[in-house]
Write a protein that holds these residues in place. Structure first.
Motif, short mmCIF file in Angstrom:
data_model
loop_
_atom_site.label_atom_id
_atom_site.label_comp_id
_atom_site.label_asym_id
_atom_site.label_seq_id
_atom_site.Cartn_x
_atom_site.Cartn_y
_atom_site.Cartn_z
N PHE A 99 -10.16 0.09 31.29
CA PHE A 99 -11.02 1.05 30.60
C PHE A 99 -11.33 2.27 31.48
CE2 PHE A 99 -12.08 -3.31 29.31
CZ PHE A 99 -11.73 -3.25 27.96
N ASP A 100 -10.71 2.33 32.66
CA ASP A 100 -11.00 3.44 33.56
C ASP A 100 -10.31 4.72 33.07
OD1 ASP A 100 -12.03 4.22 36.42
OD2 ASP A 100 -9.98 5.01 36.26
N GLU A 101 -11.07 5.78 32.95
CA GLU A 101 -10.54 7.03 32.40
C GLU A 101 -9.47 7.65 33.29
OE1 GLU A 101 -12.13 11.42 30.83
OE2 GLU A 101 -13.55 9.93 31.63
N ASP A 102 -9.70 7.64 34.60
CA ASP A 102 -8.71 8.22 35.52
C ASP A 102 -7.39 7.47 35.45
OD1 ASP A 102 -10.36 10.27 36.66
OD2 ASP A 102 -11.42 8.71 37.78
N LEU A 103 -7.46 6.15 35.42
CA LEU A 103 -6.24 5.35 35.35
C LEU A 103 -5.52 5.55 34.03
CD1 LEU A 103 -4.29 3.27 36.46
CD2 LEU A 103 -5.87 1.46 35.77
N ARG A 104 -6.28 5.63 32.96
CA ARG A 104 -5.66 5.84 31.64
C ARG A 104 -4.95 7.20 31.58
NH1 ARG A 104 -6.66 2.75 26.56
NH2 ARG A 104 -7.71 0.86 27.24
N ASN A 105 -5.59 8.22 32.11
CA ASN A 105 -4.97 9.55 32.10
C ASN A 105 -3.71 9.57 32.95
OD1 ASN A 105 -6.95 10.59 30.42
ND2 ASN A 105 -8.21 11.36 32.10
N LEU A 106 -3.79 8.98 34.14
CA LEU A 106 -2.63 8.99 35.04
C LEU A 106 -1.47 8.16 34.48
CD1 LEU A 106 -4.46 8.57 38.47
CD2 LEU A 106 -3.22 10.60 37.70
N SER A 107 -1.78 7.12 33.73
CA SER A 107 -0.73 6.24 33.23
C SER A 107 -0.18 6.66 31.87
CB SER A 107 -1.25 4.80 33.14
OG SER A 107 -2.38 4.73 32.30
N THR A 108 -0.79 7.68 31.25
CA THR A 108 -0.33 8.09 29.91
C THR A 108 0.01 9.58 29.81
OG1 THR A 108 -2.64 8.36 29.21
CG2 THR A 108 -1.56 6.25 28.71
N ILE A 109 -0.76 10.44 30.48
CA ILE A 109 -0.53 11.89 30.31
C ILE A 109 -0.36 12.62 31.64
CG2 ILE A 109 -1.78 11.95 28.12
CD1 ILE A 109 -4.18 13.15 29.66
N ALA A 110 0.00 11.89 32.69
CA ALA A 110 0.12 12.52 34.02
C ALA A 110 1.04 13.74 34.04
CB ALA A 110 0.59 11.48 35.04
N PRO A 111 2.22 13.69 33.37
CA PRO A 111 3.09 14.88 33.41
C PRO A 111 2.45 16.12 32.78
CG PRO A 111 4.31 12.94 32.70
CD PRO A 111 2.87 12.56 32.70
N ILE A 118 -11.92 -10.88 39.32
CA ILE A 118 -11.08 -10.88 38.11
C ILE A 118 -11.65 -9.92 37.08
CG2 ILE A 118 -10.33 -12.29 36.14
CD1 ILE A 118 -10.31 -14.69 38.15
N LYS A 119 -12.97 -9.96 36.92
CA LYS A 119 -13.63 -9.07 35.96
C LYS A 119 -13.47 -7.61 36.35
CE LYS A 119 -18.11 -8.20 33.78
NZ LYS A 119 -19.55 -8.57 33.74
N LEU A 120 -13.67 -7.32 37.64
CA LEU A 120 -13.51 -5.94 38.11
C LEU A 120 -12.08 -5.45 37.91
CD1 LEU A 120 -15.55 -5.91 41.46
CD2 LEU A 120 -16.11 -4.71 39.34
N ASN A 121 -11.13 -6.32 38.18
CA ASN A 121 -9.72 -5.93 38.03
C ASN A 121 -9.39 -5.63 36.57
OD1 ASN A 121 -7.12 -5.51 39.19
ND2 ASN A 121 -6.46 -7.49 38.40
N ARG A 122 -9.95 -6.41 35.66
CA ARG A 122 -9.70 -6.19 34.23
C ARG A 122 -10.36 -4.92 33.73
NH1 ARG A 122 -10.54 -12.47 32.18
NH2 ARG A 122 -8.45 -13.19 32.77
N GLU A 123 -11.45 -4.53 34.36
CA GLU A 123 -12.17 -3.34 33.91
C GLU A 123 -11.40 -2.05 34.16
OE1 GLU A 123 -16.01 -3.51 35.72
OE2 GLU A 123 -16.80 -4.97 34.27
N TYR A 124 -10.36 -2.13 35.00
CA TYR A 124 -9.53 -0.94 35.20
C TYR A 124 -8.84 -0.51 33.92
CZ TYR A 124 -10.20 -1.21 40.24
OH TYR A 124 -10.75 -1.22 41.50
#
Length: 296
Positions: free
Chosen positions: A80-92, A72-78
């Motif tokens: 704060f993941d930089e790659d995931l944040r970039n892909l989910s906000t500025i991918a285009p 659960i903790k590992l899943n929540r830490e996503y």
């Protein structure tokens, strides 16, 4: 002469009651002492078995709870993941190289999480901006809308980590929280637990040839059990509905199934909203003691 013979016979006859009385005076105390020791020994054995069962149940649940807490903790830490944040906000706005690099980096992190636990069957992240789901082992299609709605509904209405959806046990995390009505989340991460591995661990936890173990949702909406334990599940659910056991964190009791008495040991996890239950035939754990008791 006749009088002497009669007196001798009377003396000979009267010695047998004396022998019997003397014999009983010796045997009865030994018998009573043995009976008391047997009863005391049975109580002691029952107490030891009870403590052993409780200890085994607590150890399993504590281990399972610790592993689920880690996942659960590992899943929540996503979040704060930089790659995931970039892909989910500025991918285009990312060039092809940076986008592929971020996807592969994120996928590698998902794979590490999957390989870190036998209980994990799959890890995936759905990114609406990409209209794709990134799995630990492959790059998938868009998450089915029905599944996304199920994750959203659960996230809004439950404080417990498990979602049982279409026979799959899931741990999910949506960002941001709370979910804005009629608006897609920025991303949704999902850990699918391996039902087969949980079943295997239940077999190891039961530790008896005739007994078994079941993981039960406290609300009784779902359960995980091996095939041989399925017939016991309705009885175990009924057992947990009894008033003394509804609120106790840990307890023991008996149920009857097919003319056999079973010792039930259970413990609740408030964190996971689950109940771990182990059942063992009374005859299997007290068989030798019962045979010894029958001698008396």
């Amino acid at each position: 002469m006749a009088t002497i013979r009669i007196e001798w016979r009377i003396r000979q006859f009267s010695i047998f009651p004396k022998i019997i009385v003397a014999f009983l005076m010796i045997i009865v105390p030994i018998y009573v002492l043995s009976l008391v020791m047997n009863i005391s020994g049975e109580a002691s054995v029952r107490e030891e078995i009870s403590m052993s069962m409780k200890s085994r149940v607590h150890f399993y649940l504590n281990s399972f709870e610790s592993e689920m807490t880690r996942l659960i903790k590992l899943n929540r830490e996503y979040s704060f993941d930089e790659d995931l944040r970039n892909l989910s906000t500025i991918a285009p706005g990312m060039n092809e190289f940076d986008r592929v690099k971020a996807i592969l980096s994120l996928q590698n992190k998902l794979l590490l999480m999957k390989n870190s636990s036998l209980y994990v069957a799959d890890v995936k992240v759905y990114i609406p901006l990409l209209e794709r789901t990134i799995h630990a082992n492959y790059y998938g299609d868009e998450l089915p809308l029905e599944e996304l709605h199920a994750l959203e509904d659960f996230s809004d209405s439950h404080k417990y980590p498990f979602i049982f959806w279409h026979t799959r046990l899931l741990i999910s995390e949506l960002y941001p929280k709370p979910i804005t009505p009629n608006k897609m989340p920025i991303f949704a991460s999902e850990v699918e637990l391996s039902e087969n591995e949980i079943k295997q661990s239940l077999l190891q936890a039961s530790h008896t040839s005739q007994g078994g173990a079941v993981l039960l949702d406290s609300s009784q909406n779902w359960f995980i059990a091996n095939d041989q334990d399925m017939k016991m599940v309705p009885k175990l659910k009924e057992f947990m509905m009894r008033k003394p056991f509804q609120e106790e964190l840990m307890g023991q009791g008996y149920i009857e199934m097919e003319r056999k008495n079973y010792l039930i040991t259970y413990e609740r996890s408030h964190l996971l909203n689950t109940i771990f239950m182990v059942y063992v035939p009374e005859s299997q754990i007290l068989g030798p003691l019962n045979k010894y008791r029958n001698w008396f």
